[in-house]
Design an enzyme around this catalytic site. Structure first.
Site, PDB file in Angstrom:
ATOM      1  N   ASN A  18       0.892  -1.091  -0.057  1.00  0.00           N
ATOM      2  CA  ASN A  18       0.068  -0.106  -0.050  1.00  0.00           C
ATOM      3  C   ASN A  18       0.865   1.349  -0.017  1.00  0.00           C
ATOM      4  OD1 ASN A  18      -2.943   0.667   2.188  1.00  0.00           O
ATOM      5  ND2 ASN A  18      -2.628   1.124   0.076  1.00  0.00           N
ATOM      6  N   ASN A  70      -6.858  10.226  -0.332  1.00  0.00           N
ATOM      7  CA  ASN A  70      -6.967   9.216  -1.236  1.00  0.00           C
ATOM      8  C   ASN A  70      -6.311   9.331  -2.563  1.00  0.00           C
ATOM      9  OD1 ASN A  70      -8.101   6.812   0.374  1.00  0.00           O
ATOM     10  ND2 ASN A  70      -9.952   8.131   0.617  1.00  0.00           N
ATOM     11  N   CYS A  79      -6.499   5.757   7.535  1.00  0.00           N
ATOM     12  CA  CYS A  79      -5.592   4.785   6.693  1.00  0.00           C
ATOM     13  C   CYS A  79      -4.550   4.023   7.583  1.00  0.00           C
ATOM     14  CB  CYS A  79      -4.865   5.496   5.750  1.00  0.00           C
ATOM     15  SG  CYS A  79      -3.926   4.358   4.601  1.00  0.00           S
ATOM     16  N   GLY A  80      -4.899   2.943   7.880  1.00  0.00           N
ATOM     17  CA  GLY A  80      -3.916   1.826   8.725  1.00  0.00           C
ATOM     18  C   GLY A  80      -2.580   1.847   8.081  1.00  0.00           C
ATOM     19  N   ASN A  81      -2.255   1.505   6.775  1.00  0.00           N
ATOM     20  CA  ASN A  81      -0.962   1.380   6.305  1.00  0.00           C
ATOM     21  C   ASN A  81      -0.370   2.702   6.439  1.00  0.00           C
ATOM     22  OD1 ASN A  81      -1.014  -1.306   6.108  1.00  0.00           O
ATOM     23  ND2 ASN A  81      -2.186  -1.432   4.389  1.00  0.00           N
ATOM     24  N   ASN A 177     -15.318   0.505   1.665  1.00  0.00           N
ATOM     25  CA  ASN A 177     -14.163  -0.445   1.099  1.00  0.00           C
ATOM     26  C   ASN A 177     -14.603  -1.859   1.182  1.00  0.00           C
ATOM     27  OD1 ASN A 177     -11.825   1.646   1.176  1.00  0.00           O
ATOM     28  ND2 ASN A 177     -12.820   2.216   3.060  1.00  0.00           N
ATOM     29  N   CYS A 204      -4.677  -3.272   2.513  1.00  0.00           N
ATOM     30  CA  CYS A 204      -5.508  -2.286   3.134  1.00  0.00           C
ATOM     31  C   CYS A 204      -5.488  -2.622   4.647  1.00  0.00           C
ATOM     32  CB  CYS A 204      -7.132  -2.222   2.721  1.00  0.00           C
ATOM     33  SG  CYS A 204      -7.907  -0.768   3.343  1.00  0.00           S
ATOM     34  N   GLY A 205      -4.731  -1.509   5.381  1.00  0.00           N
ATOM     35  CA  GLY A 205      -4.765  -1.645   6.876  1.00  0.00           C
ATOM     36  C   GLY A 205      -6.124  -1.616   7.626  1.00  0.00           C
TER      37      GLY A 205
HETATM   38  N1  LIG Z   1      -9.418   4.117   1.192  1.00  0.00           N
HETATM   39  C1  LIG Z   1     -10.092   4.665   2.480  1.00  0.00           C
HETATM   40  C2  LIG Z   1      -8.948   4.821   3.563  1.00  0.00           C
HETATM   41  C3  LIG Z   1      -7.753   4.166   3.417  1.00  0.00           C
HETATM   42  C4  LIG Z   1      -7.457   2.837   3.664  1.00  0.00           C
HETATM   43  C5  LIG Z   1      -6.144   2.345   3.766  1.00  0.00           C
HETATM   44  N2  LIG Z   1      -5.377   2.217   2.579  1.00  0.00           N
HETATM   45  C6  LIG Z   1      -5.791   1.623   5.032  1.00  0.00           C
HETATM   46  O1  LIG Z   1      -4.574   1.273   4.800  1.00  0.00           O
HETATM   47  O2  LIG Z   1      -6.366   1.593   5.929  1.00  0.00           O
HETATM   48  C7  LIG Z   1     -11.224   5.607   2.619  1.00  0.00           C
HETATM   49  O3  LIG Z   1     -12.276   4.988   2.285  1.00  0.00           O
HETATM   50  O4  LIG Z   1     -11.015   6.577   2.777  1.00  0.00           O
END
Ligand SMILES: N[C@@H](CCC[C@H](N)C(=O)O)C(=O)O
Length: 264
Positions: A18, A70, A79-81, A177, A204-205
């Site tokens: 990611n 994003n 965003c976890g990652n 998501n 996706c974290g």
């Molecule tokens: N796309 C998401 C938030 C990001 C998620 C991300 N890649 C993760 O690692 O959690 C949104 O819905 O805004």
């Protein structure tokens, strides 16, 4: 600053594939309302290329603030990652050493980082609500997630199936998501269609966190749980406590690495 025309020094990080553009914005030189510039920088053909962009900013009560967008250029939910990558970035900037407390869009986060700076364990928000939508589980781990158990996940058309759910009558307005999970006994395999990227990402974290919690709910596992998860870009682990639908002490653990730096 005019983000389009002025030189921009950036750092490219990835966490289990990611990938993110990181900008040290403690001087506030980057215009945080310039969503068009963010989407151009994240474009994989005409820009640097990334799933998202983060600004590291100063905050009077925390080590730093994480401002996340994003790839479509719009401010995202947690965003976890990205959170794990910005912790590695803060260590590289020598803002922090082995631990940190920082502020993100869903509130304060605590994280621990290895001495080498490439393994981050990020505490996620507690989760007290988990809903069903037919066969699927729906929950918010800082970002909204839909979790569906599948078979033969390596050949599933995650783009088409994920896009259809993300845009359906129930979720279309705000988006969601979409995570597909296959249980291999000793680990879970997860693939995610991400809102805001509008495509499958390599990890996706907040998504794998949602999957691990939903898996505990589905299998009736309680107590302290550690869930290894394989994603397209690597391996992650989610540690948490589960007691009667209350999920606490949630840590998203995995790699966070600097790929390159540059000036655009
Ligand atoms: N796309 C998401 C938030 C990001 C998620 C991300 N890649 C993760 O690692 O959690 C949104 O819905 O805004």
């Amino acid at each position: 600053m005019n983000t389009e025309t002025q030189p921009l020094h950036f750092y490219k990080y990835q966490g289990a594939g990611n990938d993110f553009i990181l900008v040290d914005n403690r001087s506030l030189f980057f215009n945080s309302d310039d969503y068009e510039a963010v989407s151009k920088l994240c474009d994989r053909r005409f820009g640097i290329g990334a799933d998202g962009l983060m600004l590291l900013q100063s905050h009077p009560e925390f080590d730093f603030e994480m401002v996340y967008y994003n790839a479509d250029g719009m401010p995202g939910s947690m965003c976890g990652n990205g959170g794990r990558c910005i912790v590695a970035f803060a260590k590289q900037l020598r803002l922090i050493d082995r631990e940190t407390n920082f502020l993100a869009v869903d509130g304060p986060h605590y994280a621990k980082i290895s001495p080498e700076g490439n393994w981050v364990e990020l505490q996620m928000i507690n989760v007290n609500q988990i809903n069903r939508d037919g066969e699927a589980w729906v929950l918010d781990t800082g970002s909204p997630h839909y979790v569906l158990q599948t078979q033969g996940l390596d050949t599933l058309d995650v783009y088409s199936e994920g896009k259809a759910i993300r845009n359906n009558e129930t979720y279309g307005a705000k988006g969601i998501n979409v995570n597909f999970v296959e249980d291999f006994g000793d680990h879970l395999f997860v693939r995610t269609f991400e809102r805001g990227v509008e495509d499958e990402t390599y990890a996706c974290g907040t998504g794998v966190t949602a999957v691990a919690l939903a898996h505990a709910a589905a299998t009736g596992k309680h107590g302290h749980i550690s869930t290894p998860v394989k994603v397209l870009g690597g391996n992650l682990r989610i540690d948490f406590d589960h007691h009667h639908g209350q999920f606490t002490g949630i840590f998203l653990c995995g790699p966070a690495e600097l790929v390159f730096t540059g000036t655009r």
